[in-house]
Design an enzyme around this catalytic site. Structure first.
Site: not given
Ligand SMILES: [Zn+2]
Length: 995
Positions: A36, A38, A151, A415
């Protein structure tokens, strides 16, 4: 500990197995490796690239190449593209092509980022998906078919619709209310078919999988199977030592791992209806040393598989595609979920994630301004550069400017971006990317205008100085509105492209005391621009005979203290336009009521700024932060006295209310007067309010509360991403009742009773709630700081001391009237004409240029031009042809003649007797102003599929006919230029024009 001590439990589980699944199946565990990543959260994109992202792709490609059975899913395309374009070697690129072709490296979701679902606008979601999908299709000929929204903080029901339209076969979400997830687990309801829209047909539904309580990772040590430890960022380690890794898998440690894995499988198996178990393997920032990860996991998996019958399950590396193909083959009759969303989101009893709806309000506003500018730039470029080439402007340069902003607007949908849940220096990065992109597109638009209609120098105008203004309407309807120009002289003469005077009004600028705001009434056809010349007129009106703008008259009303009772409404001042009379109460200087003329109804309405106070000490109780909203009590007034001014003019009357304390908050309410009839309907039927809020004191969350006499029963309606409305009845909870009744408002919200509706429209995201009957409150700004150690260590506080200037439009009227105006007014607010102002240097305005030579593009009122652009993709729209080109290793040229057009029906199936009807549009005649249409191809949402070739999986359902929307079949692909668009449909086309 005995490695297989849990086996009896598995036998018990067999007894729990649902009757239709007999005989007890062998469990098959799909381990899906992922990282994951970001796109900006605690670190900037560049820092992340350096610290781990580059290594993720380098080492994953290598690890996958070494062992055939290994798999990986790639999610965030911004990172992948940065790696592909800037890092990947020729060898790596060749390997990636092979891995993708064999289905061992799978792109899921495929957007530039994993977008937030609560505070993003549908147009921006589509943009960021289109950007990523275009690249993937161009580069590999692949089209993502599974989503991975694991997420984002809550799930919107716009998303299933979008993903269905994009050709996805399954949708994965995770963060939904903790108590709901628990219930869904217990009842084996984590998988269902979701019908995200109540108007669209069954074709737009999608199979949805909610990740169980283990989500996409499990962070605590020894449970995440993460052998590559923690990514190391530049700078000193916070605790002075490197984070430790899990112990390697050895003969001694393997029982612990297999035991743990088995226990997890057992849990998971009890929550799902099929024998296929999805196990996402990875977490934030993992797989930067993929060999280590896989080498250890290989041992665990080989061990289990060598004794699979004893374990009761087998385990394999898989992509999401592998997993969902297996589930799809299970022939289960799935439950159906209707169009309700999963917002708001609480992660537990004490954490309602409703604060982020208003965190970093300034960034939320900038993101939407950038998006609107991009929208305008795209259509202007398509229309005036590529379809009507002109001598001065290089199309490649123009496209570059647009691409830069497309990328920036996509990025900020992440996000942890538009949500405001990032650290300040990452916020600076988003702002910088957006600002640079906006400057480029401004420059492009100015060049287009200047190059097309250079002002003639020659005979001087009546006076030196002055400005040219070009005003572009990016919507595909005629728009009548008032634009505001700031000039440094009050006496001006303003004329249009025909040299005729234009209705205007001047008043002292509220922002710059030495300047003047010039309000100009304008009517601009769809996708066209108009020219205005503004010249100072130093001679008097009688001498020149030219009319001058009216200078507005200001009336002052002295301060009034906040009252705790006492007389109100004794003395009212009316402020009118053709649709409303707003009564201001001189006893309080607050709004008193609004009389709506068409339905002849007076609604009592008052507004004030209030604040929720938040706790600053984590040892004293729960706190509010970037994510969560946890007020210490009910909201309190944020002011002591109000002073008022009314600035009255023939075009606009502005009410200025200054709410005193330190600092002062302000409401500027404007009523406009325009032409009668349908042209002026949108202009007349709203009260524009601009607020000035901030800087806030620490640990305050500022709201604007509007209290009305409407009998609403505390039912609020708020939108999903500007696409559709959700009904939000007030609910009581054991904990956090105020916060859990907060919802995102991306574009609109309303309250209503039987006779009237009050609609709030916005051009940025806010939080919205109705805490009392007849009330609606909008959270405008937040400033929070506390002693939470993790947040402090990561600099993740919300000490936002900015001043924000949000704008809302208030529409009051009958349900019929407001249903009619709601959608179009929302767009009119979002996509206001773009004003380009430049100084006049002794030139005269070009007569007869501008809109008179342009043919308007006008769509029916229920159809919105969602996008008109030239993506510049390098692929043939014939799939076979494209794959052949890729196989030969040829690089195709960018197709600059392919126009992307997307149309959206704005109304729900039963929203309006007329506007909700299906609409047939003849694209040839609508787009006549752009050129002669030679072909129309209908494509999937992001352009990668020819819709006639797109076959999505079908799923059996428990109630295949229940809850169906309109029941209309999806519209067939067009055979000619005529297309019919049904309520809420979004249809995407490639249009080719004659050269
Ligand atoms: Zn995230």
């Amino acid at each position: 500990m005995e490695p297989r001590g849990w086996l009896p439990l598995l036998l018990q589980l067999g007894l729990m197995w649902p009757p239709w699944a007999q005989p007890e199946p062998q469990l098959r565990v799909f381990v899906v490796p992922h990282s994951h990543m970001d796109v900006g959260w605690l670190h900037t994109v560049q820092e992340n690239m350096q610290a781990y992202v580059t290594n993720v792709y380098n080492s994953v490609v290598e690890a996958l190449t070494l062992e055939k059975k290994r798999r990986f899913i790639a999610v965030e395309q911004e990172y992948f593209r940065l790696w592909w374009d800037g890092v990947a070697s020729h060898w790596q690129k060749r390997k990636v092509h092979q891995l993708v072709a064999k289905g061992r490296l799978e792109f899921v979701l495929g957007g530039q980022v994993m977008h937030d679902e609560a505070v993003t606008h549908i147009d921006d979601q589509i943009l960021q998906l289109t950007e990523g999908h275009g690249f993937l299709y161009e580069t590999f000929g692949v089209r993502p078919q599974i989503s991975w929204q694991v997420d984002p903080f809550g799930a919107s029901s716009t998303t299933p619709t979008l993903f269905a339209l994009a050709g996805f076969n399954a949708h994965v979400i995770s963060r939904i209310d903790y108590d709901l997830k628990e219930a869904m687990q217990d009842n084996r309801q984590l998988q269902f078919v979701w019908r995200g829209s109540r108007s669209l047909s069954a074709e737009q539904e999608i199979f949805t999988h909610v990740l169980d309580q283990f989500s996409y990772s499990k962070v605590p040590r020894y449970e995440g199977f993460n052998w590559d430890g923690e990514a190391i960022f530049p700078g000193p380690s916070l605790d002075g030592k490197y984070p430790s890794m899990e112990i390697p898998v050895t003969e001694d440690s393997i029982p612990d791992f297999t035991h743990l894995l088995g226990k997890r499988v057992l849990h998971k198996a009890s929550w799902f209806q099929t024998a296929h178990i999805l196990w996402p393997w990875g977490c934030d920032r993992q797989f930067f040393n993929a060999s280590l990860q896989f080498a250890n996991m290989d041992i665990v998996m080989d061990y289990i598989n060598s004794e699979a019958s004893e374990f009761g399950f087998s385990v394999e590396y898989a992509t999401l595609g592998d997993y969902f193909r297996a589930v799809h083959s299970d022939q289960v009759a799935w439950q159906v979920r209707d169009h309700r969303d999963f917002l708001p989101y609480s992660s537990d009893m004490h954490h309602a994630w409703t604060g982020f709806y208003a965190s970093r309000s300034g960034l939320k506003a900038l993101a939407r301004r950038a998006s609107s500018l991009l929208y305008a730039g795209e259509s202007m470029f398509t229309r005036y550069v590529l379809l009507a080439p002109h001598p001065y402007l290089d199309p490649a340069w123009g496209l570059q400017q647009l691409q830069q902003l497309r990328w920036a607007v996509s990025e900020v949908q992440h996000h942890d971006a538009i949500t405001g849940t990032h650290v300040p220096n990452v916020g600076d990065m988003f702002v910088e990317h957006l600002s640079t992109g906006m400057q480029g597109v401004h420059k492009l638009m100015a060049s287009i205008i200047q190059d097309r209609s250079p002002a003639h120098s020659g005979k001087r105008g009546p006076e030196p100085g002055g400005h040219f203004a070009v005003v572009y309407n990016p919507l595909a309807w005629t728009v009548t509105t008032i634009i505001t120009l700031t000039v440094d002289f009050p006496k001006v003469s303003i004329t249009d492209e025909s040299g005729l005077p234009v209705p205007a009004q001047a008043q002292r600028s509220k922002d710059m005391p030495s300047a003047y705001d010039l309000h100009v009434l304008t009517t601009i056809p769809g996708l066209s621009y108009r020219h205005y010349s503004i010249r100072p007129s130093r001679s008097s009106q009688e001498e020149t005979g030219e009319p001058e703008p009216f200078v507005a008259k200001t009336t002052q009303f002295g301060g009034r203290l906040r009252r705790y009772g006492g007389q109100v409404g004794g003395s009212l001042v009316p402020v009118k336009n053709g649709c409303y009379i707003v009564f201001m109460d001189l006893d309080t200087n607050l709004m008193h009521s609004v009389w709506e003329r068409q339905s002849n109804r007076k609604v009592y309405m008052t507004q004030q700024f209030m604040e929720y106070h938040a706790n600053s000490d984590v040892w004293q109780g729960p706190i509010s932060d970037n994510y969560v909203f946890t007020p210490s009590g009910t909201a309190e007034p944020a002011w002591e006295a109000v002073r008022m001014e009314i600035v009255e003019g023939p075009l606009v009357t502005e009410i200025r209310q200054y709410f005193y304390r330190l600092p002062t908050f302000t409401i500027y309410s404007r009523l406009a007067r325009g032409p009668q009839g349908s042209d002026g309907a949108l202009l007349c039927h709203h009260i524009e309010q601009e607020y000035q809020v901030g800087p806030l004191e620490l640990n305050r969350e500022a709201i604007l509360r509007t209290s009305t006499s409407l009998n609403t029963g505390r039912v609020l309606y708020s939108d999903n991403n500007g696409y559709q409305m959700q009904r939000r009845p007030y609910r009581n909870y054991k904990n956090n009742t105020i916060a859990r009744n907060y919802y995102p408002m991306v574009q609109s919200a309303f309250i209503q009773d039987r006779r009237s509706r009050l609609v709030l429209l916005s051009n940025q995201a806010h939080g919205v709630s109705s805490q009392r009957n007849g009330q609606v409150e909008v959270m405008l700004h937040r400033r929070l700081w506390n002693n939470d150690k993790w947040a402090l260590n990561n600099d993740l506080t919300l000490n936002d001391s900015s001043v924000v200037h949000p704008v809302l439009w208030l529409l009051l009227g009958s349900r019929t009237l407001t249903s009619d105006l709601h959608q179009r007014s929302g767009l009119a607010l979002q996509h206001q004409p773009v004003v380009m102002l430049r100084e006049m240097n002794g030139e005269i305005a070009p007569r007869g240029s501008g809109s008179r030579q342009q043919e308007a593009v006008t769509l029916p009122p229920s159809v919105h031009l969602q996008i008109l652009s030239i993506p510049g993709w390098k692929y043939s729209s014939n799939h076979t042809e494209h794959l052949q080109t890729l196989q030969k290793g040829h690089e195709a040229k960018a197709d600059l003649r392919r126009v992307l057009l997307r149309l959206q029906h704005l109304y729900e199936v039963d929203q309006d007797p007329v506007l909700s009807r299906p609409v047939t549009v003849n694209l040839q005649s609508v787009l006549r102003g752009l050129g002669s249409v030679v072909s129309v191809e209908e494509r999937s949402l992001t352009g990668t599929w020819d819709v006639s070739e797109m076959r999505r999986w079908t799923w059996s359902m428990r109630d295949p006919h229940g809850h169906r929307g309109s029941g209309t079949l999806p519209s067939p692909p067009p055979r000619g230029p005529e297309v019919t668009i049904y309520p809420k449909e979004i249809r995407t086309f490639f249009i080719h024009f004659q050269e």
